[in-house]
Design a protein around this motif. Structure first.
Motif, PDB file in Angstrom:
ATOM      1  N   HIS A 119       2.750  -5.751   1.827  1.00  0.00           N
ATOM      2  CA  HIS A 119       2.195  -5.364   0.543  1.00  0.00           C
ATOM      3  C   HIS A 119       1.636  -3.932   0.640  1.00  0.00           C
ATOM      4  CE1 HIS A 119       2.277  -9.718  -0.108  1.00  0.00           C
ATOM      5  NE2 HIS A 119       2.242  -9.446  -1.390  1.00  0.00           N
ATOM      6  N   PRO A 120       1.607  -3.214  -0.465  1.00  0.00           N
ATOM      7  CA  PRO A 120       0.994  -1.880  -0.452  1.00  0.00           C
ATOM      8  C   PRO A 120      -0.449  -1.955   0.051  1.00  0.00           C
ATOM      9  CG  PRO A 120       2.175  -2.241  -2.507  1.00  0.00           C
ATOM     10  CD  PRO A 120       2.144  -3.561  -1.793  1.00  0.00           C
ATOM     11  N   TRP A 121      -0.821  -0.979   0.831  1.00  0.00           N
ATOM     12  CA  TRP A 121      -2.163  -0.798   1.392  1.00  0.00           C
ATOM     13  C   TRP A 121      -2.486  -1.814   2.488  1.00  0.00           C
ATOM     14  CZ3 TRP A 121      -1.593   3.363  -0.881  1.00  0.00           C
ATOM     15  CH2 TRP A 121      -1.356   3.483  -2.262  1.00  0.00           C
ATOM     16  N   GLU A 122      -1.494  -2.605   2.912  1.00  0.00           N
ATOM     17  CA  GLU A 122      -1.722  -3.529   4.027  1.00  0.00           C
ATOM     18  C   GLU A 122      -2.000  -2.734   5.292  1.00  0.00           C
ATOM     19  OE1 GLU A 122       0.730  -7.193   6.139  1.00  0.00           O
ATOM     20  OE2 GLU A 122       1.054  -6.745   4.004  1.00  0.00           O
ATOM     21  N   SER A 123      -2.888  -3.235   6.124  1.00  0.00           N
ATOM     22  CA  SER A 123      -3.348  -2.487   7.305  1.00  0.00           C
ATOM     23  C   SER A 123      -2.789  -3.072   8.599  1.00  0.00           C
ATOM     24  CB  SER A 123      -4.882  -2.498   7.368  1.00  0.00           C
ATOM     25  OG  SER A 123      -5.441  -1.895   6.220  1.00  0.00           O
TER      26      SER A 123
ATOM     27  N   ASN B 118      -0.937   2.195  10.277  1.00  0.00           N
ATOM     28  CA  ASN B 118      -2.358   1.976  10.003  1.00  0.00           C
ATOM     29  C   ASN B 118      -2.604   1.413   8.607  1.00  0.00           C
ATOM     30  OD1 ASN B 118      -2.983   2.928  12.534  1.00  0.00           O
ATOM     31  ND2 ASN B 118      -3.314   5.030  11.849  1.00  0.00           N
ATOM     32  N   LYS B 119      -1.924   1.972   7.586  1.00  0.00           N
ATOM     33  CA  LYS B 119      -2.106   1.498   6.210  1.00  0.00           C
ATOM     34  C   LYS B 119      -0.859   1.835   5.413  1.00  0.00           C
ATOM     35  CE  LYS B 119      -5.592   1.330   2.552  1.00  0.00           C
ATOM     36  NZ  LYS B 119      -6.906   1.856   2.096  1.00  0.00           N
TER      37      LYS B 119
ATOM     38  N   ASP C  79       1.575   2.842   2.608  1.00  0.00           N
ATOM     39  CA  ASP C  79       1.756   3.472   1.299  1.00  0.00           C
ATOM     40  C   ASP C  79       3.215   3.905   1.193  1.00  0.00           C
ATOM     41  OD1 ASP C  79       2.021   5.869   2.666  1.00  0.00           O
ATOM     42  OD2 ASP C  79       0.041   6.605   2.138  1.00  0.00           O
ATOM     43  N   HIS C  80       3.552   4.731   0.197  1.00  0.00           N
ATOM     44  CA  HIS C  80       4.959   5.060  -0.022  1.00  0.00           C
ATOM     45  C   HIS C  80       5.564   5.839   1.142  1.00  0.00           C
ATOM     46  CE1 HIS C  80       3.199   8.929  -1.240  1.00  0.00           C
ATOM     47  NE2 HIS C  80       4.386   9.436  -1.015  1.00  0.00           N
TER      48      HIS C  80
ATOM     49  N   HIS D  69       5.366   5.078   4.206  1.00  0.00           N
ATOM     50  CA  HIS D  69       5.677   4.214   5.348  1.00  0.00           C
ATOM     51  C   HIS D  69       6.787   3.215   5.064  1.00  0.00           C
ATOM     52  CE1 HIS D  69       1.293   5.305   5.882  1.00  0.00           C
ATOM     53  NE2 HIS D  69       1.894   5.870   6.911  1.00  0.00           N
TER      54      HIS D  69
ATOM     55  N   TYR E 289       4.464  -1.558  -6.173  1.00  0.00           N
ATOM     56  CA  TYR E 289       3.106  -1.149  -6.561  1.00  0.00           C
ATOM     57  C   TYR E 289       3.212  -0.346  -7.847  1.00  0.00           C
ATOM     58  CZ  TYR E 289      -1.063   1.735  -6.912  1.00  0.00           C
ATOM     59  OH  TYR E 289      -2.179   2.380  -7.374  1.00  0.00           O
TER      60      TYR E 289
ATOM     61  N   LYS F   6       0.755   1.979 -10.505  1.00  0.00           N
ATOM     62  CA  LYS F   6      -0.549   2.599 -10.738  1.00  0.00           C
ATOM     63  C   LYS F   6      -1.169   2.035 -12.011  1.00  0.00           C
ATOM     64  CE  LYS F   6      -2.772   7.109 -11.331  1.00  0.00           C
ATOM     65  NZ  LYS F   6      -2.544   8.570 -11.436  1.00  0.00           N
TER      66      LYS F   6
END
Length: 258
Positions: A28-32, A71-72, A74-75, A77, A100, A102
């Motif tokens: 998922h977006p922003w997954e760490s 690490n986190k 976003d688009h 990665h 995702y 906005k």
């Protein structure tokens, strides 16, 4: 029933499946702290034709170099990662990302006959397709020639950014409603919504007209008051003059009798 050792063994097997080498990853977006595992010894990691440097703050490379940690998400990665060695042994790992979108502002007010533009921005891998709805009705069904819908994916060095834009000319009262943007790919979907209110084109004039009406009413009241006041002053002056005239007549009559 499994004993303590059995439960540990099952857990280790689950972790092994999760981190199986060369396996594609769905996130998922922003997954760490997302691990990518390569079976090749002492590999070099690459993405989009560029070597991933350990100094890049978006990644962490474990000492044996087989595991790359994102690490986190976003688009930057999403996409295909390649691990390779000096013998040209290669493994590809796809990082699939849920769409995702906005978020919009909660509400938007539009004056009647003005135009409105809404941008549905986001990302995902595979690249999501954007669909628009108004009050659960596909927007295309209400186009009537006034609405244009453009989907213009933007190719960047780190992935594709989606941008589904709608433009509505000469907004009317019937265009009010909840506008929903849905971005969907083979992994899943994500939506964002905004409540649009179309106001009467004369709505902005009502406060001004109200102020004008108050000023006019105040002027009329002042005029009537001043007119009445002037009349009372004239009557008072006439009465004073009559009293003075009568007083003088009395004095004159008294003098004549004497």
């Amino acid at each position: 029933m499994l004993g303590g050792f059995g439960r540990v063994l099952v857990l280790l097997c689950a972790v092994f499946v999760l981190l199986s080498t060369g396996a594609d990853v769905i996130v998922h977006p922003w997954e760490s702290n997302v691990p990518l595992v390569c079976s090749i010894s002492n590999p070099k990691w690459m993405k989009d034709g560029k070597t991933i440097e350990t100094s890049n703050k978006g990644y962490m490379l474990l000492p044996e170099k087989k595991t790359l940690i994102i690490n986190k998400i976003d688009h930057q990665h999403m996409g295909v990662y390649v691990c390779t060695d000096a013998h040209r042994n290669t493994e590809n790992i796809n990082v699939y990302v849920w769409p995702y979108v906005k978020p919009f502002q909660k509400t938007r007010n539009i004056i009647q006959e003005d135009y409105m533009e809404l941008e549905c921005k986001g990302f995902g891998h595979p690249t999501p397709v954007v669909h628009w709805f108004v009050d659960d009705i596909p927007l295309i069904a209400r186009s009537g020639g006034r609405i244009t819908i453009e989907e213009t994916p933007q190719q960047t060095d780190s992935g594709v950014l989606i941008n589904g834009t709608i433009t509505i000319q000469k907004m009317d009262m019937d265009d009010s409603g909840e506008y929903v943007c849905i971005a969907r790919n083979s992994i899943g979907f994500k939506n964002a919504s905004v409540a649009v209110y179309v106001k009467d084109k004369l709505a902005a004039l009502w406060p001004f007209l109200g102020i004008c009406a108050e000023v006019i009413l105040l002027c009329v009241i002042i005029f009537i008051y001043e007119k009445g006041r002037s009349k009372r002053l004239e009557e008072e002056e006439d009465q004073s003059a009559r009293v003075e005239e009568e007083r003088l007549n009395v004095i004159n009559e008294t003098k004549a009798q004497c």
